[in-house]
Design a protein around this motif. Structure first.
Motif, PDB file in Angstrom:
ATOM      1  N   THR A 173      -4.919   1.796  -0.179  1.00  0.00           N
ATOM      2  CA  THR A 173      -5.097   0.546  -0.917  1.00  0.00           C
ATOM      3  C   THR A 173      -3.966   0.397  -1.928  1.00  0.00           C
ATOM      4  O   THR A 173      -3.484   1.394  -2.471  1.00  0.00           O
ATOM      5  N   THR A 206      -8.008  -2.632  11.573  1.00  0.00           N
ATOM      6  CA  THR A 206      -8.563  -3.785  10.868  1.00  0.00           C
ATOM      7  C   THR A 206      -8.893  -3.408   9.419  1.00  0.00           C
ATOM      8  O   THR A 206      -9.048  -2.231   9.109  1.00  0.00           O
ATOM      9  N   ARG A 207      -8.992  -4.416   8.569  1.00  0.00           N
ATOM     10  CA  ARG A 207      -9.322  -4.177   7.156  1.00  0.00           C
ATOM     11  C   ARG A 207     -10.285  -5.260   6.669  1.00  0.00           C
ATOM     12  O   ARG A 207     -10.028  -5.919   5.671  1.00  0.00           O
ATOM     13  N   SER A 224      -3.364   1.734   7.029  1.00  0.00           N
ATOM     14  CA  SER A 224      -4.623   0.978   7.045  1.00  0.00           C
ATOM     15  C   SER A 224      -5.664   1.530   6.088  1.00  0.00           C
ATOM     16  O   SER A 224      -6.495   0.794   5.587  1.00  0.00           O
ATOM     17  N   ALA A 225      -5.636   2.828   5.821  1.00  0.00           N
ATOM     18  CA  ALA A 225      -6.657   3.388   4.938  1.00  0.00           C
ATOM     19  C   ALA A 225      -6.192   3.459   3.483  1.00  0.00           C
ATOM     20  O   ALA A 225      -6.910   3.943   2.624  1.00  0.00           O
ATOM     21  N   LYS A 240     -14.264  -2.775   3.668  1.00  0.00           N
ATOM     22  CA  LYS A 240     -14.849  -2.598   2.329  1.00  0.00           C
ATOM     23  C   LYS A 240     -16.308  -2.178   2.461  1.00  0.00           C
ATOM     24  O   LYS A 240     -16.785  -1.316   1.745  1.00  0.00           O
ATOM     25  N   GLU A 272       0.844  -1.197   0.000  1.00  0.00           N
ATOM     26  CA  GLU A 272       0.000   0.000   0.000  1.00  0.00           C
ATOM     27  C   GLU A 272       0.882   1.251   0.000  1.00  0.00           C
ATOM     28  O   GLU A 272       0.633   2.219  -0.716  1.00  0.00           O
ATOM     29  N   CYS A 293     -11.295   1.048  11.577  1.00  0.00           N
ATOM     30  CA  CYS A 293     -12.180   0.269  10.689  1.00  0.00           C
ATOM     31  C   CYS A 293     -12.474   1.010   9.392  1.00  0.00           C
ATOM     32  O   CYS A 293     -13.288   0.560   8.587  1.00  0.00           O
ATOM     33  N   ALA A 300     -10.866   1.206   6.787  1.00  0.00           N
ATOM     34  CA  ALA A 300     -10.474   0.489   5.571  1.00  0.00           C
ATOM     35  C   ALA A 300     -11.411  -0.681   5.268  1.00  0.00           C
ATOM     36  O   ALA A 300     -11.198  -1.400   4.294  1.00  0.00           O
TER      37      ALA A 300
END
Ligand SMILES: Cc1cc2nc3c(=O)[nH]c(=O)nc-3n(C[C@H](O)[C@H](O)[C@H](O)COP(=O)(O)OP(=O)(O)OC[C@H]3O[C@@H](n4cnc5c(N)ncnc54)[C@H](O)[C@@H]3O)c2cc1C
Length: 317
Positions: free
Chosen positions: A158, A255-256, A155-156, A279, A17, A275, A277
């Motif tokens: 991609t 978390t992802r 974490s955020a 989907k 990432e 949280c 990230a």
């Protein structure tokens, strides 16, 4: 030409990432992209480097780098930084990075920014956006001339592959660590047994809206029915309704998951850091104005004590 270098150690998460972010930054600066790997490399190092179009991977391997130790890692990166020029070094912001980045920056006379969430150009100037005040606000730092070491919360982010994959060249960069010894010795480490919420694909998290400890079982039952794990906001961990390893957020776990169901959670920024990230985020809250609905793909306004068991029944068919 200047360089943007991503520095990772061992199998630190978030490398790919961060390389995606660094690739965009390097392009904006007309700089080249590099990847510095300390100690053991991820098993898919070559594939990641190729997907991210990293032309050169620099590796520092030494017996002393088999596991992360602040003094040794700092000495290694600082020695590298003296031999190799760069404009920007990005590190994934882990616990270890909080030790590494500021001390490396001090040794090489570079600037440092921590809690970064993005890097870009603002009015032609390199700028880092970072979270501040425990995640409550964002600040933008304009980076003047000179070198900078920046900790980025991955974490955020991609990972996106480059348009054209490349084959990276690996350079071995020896540094002399003979005289460097760790001043802090880890004598015991807390070991969490079993699966970890950081790796779960489905999470059902409960907050203070559950009302009392006994109701946390409603969260656990839905999590189990979905084949996921139960998670929690900080106040209910502090109250002892859930174990610390289940806490999501700034002072908990990042978390992802694919699916995150938040029941009776208000959506405070310190929770959302852990949280954001996800989907798909589903929020259950009886207050239609709760902040969590700003982040949710699906929102259910209602009493989580009724909705959680109804969802569990529906999942079980
Ligand atoms: C430095 C710092 C670090 C922090 N780190 C973290 C962290 O890591 N993780 C974290 O979670 N917090 C963290 N916090 C705390 C954070 O600011 C919030 O206080 C916390 O996230 C709120 O938890 P909550 O949403 O469970 O509780 P509350 O904010 O009390 O929200 C409860 C929600 O439940 C709803 N509700 C009530 N009853 C029901 C019902 N029957 N059905 C449905 N909804 C209902 C209410 O409308 C409300 O929105 C941190 C704070 C600071 C200052």
């Amino acid at each position: 030409m200047s360089r943007v270098v991503v520095c990772t150690w061992g199998t630190t998460g978030g490398a790919e990432e961060l390389l995606t972010l660094a690739r965009g930054t390097a392009a904006a600066l007309d700089a080249t992209l590099g990847w510095l790997v300390l100690g053991p490399a991820p098993h898919d190092l070559t594939e990641i480097a190729s997907r991210q179009d990293v032309p050169i991977v620099d590796r520092i391997e030494d017996e002393k780098l088999q596991s992360f130790g602040g003094d040794v890692a700092i000495a290694a990166v600082a020695a590298y930084a003296r031999q190799h020029d760069f404009r920007l070094m990005l590190v994934p912001q882990t616990f270890d990075a909080r030790v590494l980045a500021p001390r490396v920056a001090a040794r090489i006379d570079a600037g440092v920014v921590m809690n970064g969430v993005g890097v870009g150009m603002e009015g032609g100037v390199l700028a880092v956006t970072a979270s501040a005040y425990g995640g409550d606000t964002r600040v933008v730092y304009a980076l003047d001339a000179g070198r900078f070491v920046v900790g980025i919360v991955t974490s955020a982010l991609t990972a996106a592959p480059a348009a054209k994959p490349a084959s990276a060249v690996t350079r071995h960069c020896p540094v002399d660590l003979a005289g460097v010894e760790e001043r802090v010795r880890v004598v015991a480490r807390s070991e969490a047994a079993g699966p970890r919420i950081e790796e779960a694909d489905i999470l059902v998290a409960g907050g203070r809206g559950l009302g009392e400890k006994a109701n946390y079982r409603l969260v656990q039952e839905l999590a189990e029915a979905l084949g996921g794990m139960a998670a929690a906001s900080r106040p209910i961990v502090d109250e002892g309704w859930a174990e610390p390893a289940r806490q999501v957020g700034l002072t908990g776990k990042i978390t992802r998951p694919t699916l995150y169901i938040a029941a009776g959670i208000s959506g405070a920024s310190q929770h959302m850091v852990g949280c954001a990230a996800a989907k798909t985020l589903v929020a259950i809250n009886r207050d239609p104005d709760a902040a969590i609905f700003k982040y949710a793909r699906f929102g259910i306004v209602g009493d989580c004590l009724e909705i959680l068991p109804a969802l569990t029944r529906a999942v079980k068919g």
